[in-house]
Design a protein around this motif. Structure first.
Motif, short mmCIF file in Angstrom:
data_model
loop_
_atom_site.label_atom_id
_atom_site.label_comp_id
_atom_site.label_asym_id
_atom_site.label_seq_id
_atom_site.Cartn_x
_atom_site.Cartn_y
_atom_site.Cartn_z
N LEU A 1 0.45 4.46 -11.29
CA LEU A 1 1.45 3.48 -10.84
C LEU A 1 1.45 2.27 -11.78
O LEU A 1 2.50 1.81 -12.22
CB LEU A 1 1.14 3.05 -9.40
CG LEU A 1 2.05 1.98 -8.83
CD1 LEU A 1 3.47 2.50 -8.68
CD2 LEU A 1 1.53 1.49 -7.47
N LYS B 1 5.48 8.15 -6.86
CA LYS B 1 4.25 8.20 -6.06
C LYS B 1 3.36 9.28 -6.64
O LYS B 1 3.85 10.35 -6.99
CB LYS B 1 4.59 8.56 -4.61
CG LYS B 1 5.07 7.39 -3.79
CD LYS B 1 5.15 7.80 -2.33
CE LYS B 1 5.82 6.73 -1.51
NZ LYS B 1 6.14 7.19 -0.15
N THR C 1 6.18 0.78 -2.69
CA THR C 1 5.55 2.00 -3.19
C THR C 1 4.09 2.08 -2.74
O THR C 1 3.63 3.11 -2.24
CB THR C 1 5.60 2.03 -4.74
OG1 THR C 1 6.94 1.74 -5.15
CG2 THR C 1 5.18 3.38 -5.29
N ILE C 2 3.33 1.00 -2.92
CA ILE C 2 1.90 1.00 -2.57
C ILE C 2 1.71 1.25 -1.07
O ILE C 2 0.91 2.10 -0.66
CB ILE C 2 1.22 -0.32 -2.99
CG1 ILE C 2 1.18 -0.44 -4.52
CG2 ILE C 2 -0.18 -0.43 -2.40
CD1 ILE C 2 0.56 -1.72 -5.06
N ASP D 1 1.45 7.18 4.03
CA ASP D 1 1.59 8.65 4.00
C ASP D 1 0.26 9.32 4.31
O ASP D 1 0.15 10.22 5.12
CB ASP D 1 2.04 9.13 2.61
CG ASP D 1 3.53 8.91 2.39
OD1 ASP D 1 4.19 8.48 3.36
OD2 ASP D 1 4.01 9.14 1.27
N SER E 1 12.61 1.97 -8.32
CA SER E 1 11.70 2.95 -7.70
C SER E 1 10.62 3.37 -8.69
O SER E 1 10.85 3.50 -9.89
CB SER E 1 12.49 4.15 -7.17
OG SER E 1 12.90 4.94 -8.23
N LYS F 1 0.83 12.42 -7.06
CA LYS F 1 0.61 13.63 -6.24
C LYS F 1 -0.89 13.90 -6.23
O LYS F 1 -1.44 14.42 -7.19
CB LYS F 1 1.36 14.81 -6.85
CG LYS F 1 2.86 14.70 -6.68
CD LYS F 1 3.57 15.96 -7.11
CE LYS F 1 5.07 15.86 -6.91
NZ LYS F 1 5.69 14.71 -7.60
N PHE G 1 -4.20 5.29 -8.08
CA PHE G 1 -3.29 4.17 -8.34
C PHE G 1 -3.12 3.85 -9.82
O PHE G 1 -2.34 2.98 -10.17
CB PHE G 1 -3.78 2.91 -7.59
CG PHE G 1 -3.58 2.99 -6.10
CD1 PHE G 1 -2.32 2.84 -5.54
CD2 PHE G 1 -4.65 3.24 -5.25
CE1 PHE G 1 -2.11 2.93 -4.17
CE2 PHE G 1 -4.46 3.33 -3.88
CZ PHE G 1 -3.20 3.16 -3.34
N GLY H 1 3.74 2.61 0.97
CA GLY H 1 4.18 3.98 1.26
C GLY H 1 3.07 4.98 0.98
O GLY H 1 2.82 5.90 1.78
N ILE H 2 2.38 4.81 -0.14
CA ILE H 2 1.27 5.72 -0.50
C ILE H 2 0.18 5.66 0.57
O ILE H 2 -0.31 6.68 1.06
CB ILE H 2 0.69 5.33 -1.89
CG1 ILE H 2 1.72 5.55 -3.00
CG2 ILE H 2 -0.60 6.10 -2.17
CD1 ILE H 2 1.34 4.94 -4.36
#
Ligand code: KG4
Ligand code: ZN
Length: 343
Positions: A219, A206, A252-253, A259, A203, A208, A216, A255-256
């Protein structure tokens, strides 16, 4: 849209590392030629000086080919559309100068196009394999140079809801790939390996970031530290876990992106979502959109792949729409490396 006559737009795109020329008859694409510059692969990224030199070599053959494939004589061209910006200045200069000279030579009007607007309006190319959104809709533009969420009220009324504060999403893919030792551009490879791996194996945090903006660069750093730490214990770590690492990065990407997109849909109550830019080719993004279509009732629009990556057909459709509005430009126009979507 009810055009009175046949309008032929010759379009030129040279904002980054692809030299492209296209011919449109009204809103239909007759040809869309893209000369991709391979030279940058050896450097692990686009080298601006080499890009502009390659544009100079490619532009004449690309335009010739586009006219030949469209099977029209250049005398039929109604107007020349070209990318004014945003992009690499040296690259933009080649397309801009060429378009200006050609418009003098052919004695036809010149139409300047914003590259980001073109990514969004590529959805209005008439193609049996594509459906067209109605207004208003939300556009997510994702590529090696851009990451934006835009509220599109009409062809030329757009509002940026959010954008990246640092790296673009394609850069996040390419830089992660580089850390894993994959060649440039690494995005498609990360996607390929990700499809074979477990997205929850590792994991990554992400970022904030407020509102609808993205970041990015953090990350990339956390992936770098993660890989350095793991390879200290096991030098073969990346090789042995490439599928799971790529799947976790991709998870992860995406998901960002999702969202923020969900938030934008909620806030605006506009549930028509259109994507564009090279990263739209990504399998997980396409799957995530399909999922939202099922679970949240979104109407989703994904252009054909050749209209996602940088191409002149998307410049041509904006050229056509501006032609209908009589929005021409004069010879005093200059290229603009930083060119805002909304003024
Ligand atoms: O739109 P594009 O061709 O050029 C720019 O304007 O940047 O986008 C290129 C970007 C590169 O960063 C490439 O790695 C990324 O799109 N890309 C992908 C995929 N295909 C292309 N990223 C993730 N998954 C893919 N399948
Ligand atoms: Zn682009």
């Amino acid at each position: 849209m009810n055009p009175q006559k046949n309008i032929y737009i010759l379009a030129i795109e040279s904002s980054c590392d692809d030299t492209s020329a296209a011919v449109l008859l009204n809103n239909k694409v007759l040809s869309n030629v893209v000369a991709t510059q391979k030279i940058h692969e050896a450097y692990g990224g686009v080298v601006p000086e080499l890009a502009s030199r390659a544009h100079q070599q490619n532009i004449v053959p690309a335009v010739h080919q586009a006219l030949a494939k469209a099977n029209i004589d250049k005398k039929l061209v109604s107007a020349i559309a070209f990318t004014r910006g945003p992009g690499l200045l040296g690259s933009l200069l080649v397309g801009t100068s060429f378009a200006k000279s050609l418009s003098i030579g052919l004695e036809v009007p010149l139409i300047e196009v914003n590259h980001m607007q073109a990514h969004i309006l590529s959805h209005f190319i008439s193609d049996p394999e594509m459906k067209t959104p109605s207004f208003p809709f939300i556009a997510l533009t994702i590529s090696g140079g851009h990451t934006q969420i835009v509220l599109v009220r009409s062809y030329f009324d757009m509002e940026i809801l959010g954008e990246t504060l640092d790296d673009a999403v394609g850069e996040a893919y390419d830089k992660s790939a580089k850390i894993l030792g994959l060649p440039y551009p690494g995005g498609p490879l990360v996607d390929k390996y990700a499809q074979l791996g477990n997205p929850k194996a590792f994991s990554f945090p992400k970022p904030k970031v407020k509102d609808f903006n993205f970041s990015f660069s953090g990350l990339k750093t956390s992936i770098l530290y993660f890989v350095q730490r793991e390879t200290k214990n096991n030098p073969e770590f990346v090789k042995e876990n490439i599928n799971d690492i790529c799947a976790s990065i991709q998870y992860t990407i995406v998901g960002i992106l999702m969202d923020k997109l969900e938030k934008a849909v909620k806030k605006t109550a506009v549930n028509q979502v259109a994507i564009g830019g090279g990263v739209s080719a990504n399998s997980a993004i396409r799957a995530a959109l399909k999922e939202r279509k099922k679970t949240l009732g979104w109407d989703t629009y994904i252009p054909k792949f050749e209209y996602c990556t940088d191409n002149a057909a998307m410049i041509g459709i904006v050229g056509y729409l501006k032609y209908l509005e009589g929005e021409f430009t004069d010879q005093g126009i200059t290229a603009k490396a930083r060119y805002k979507l909304t003024s």
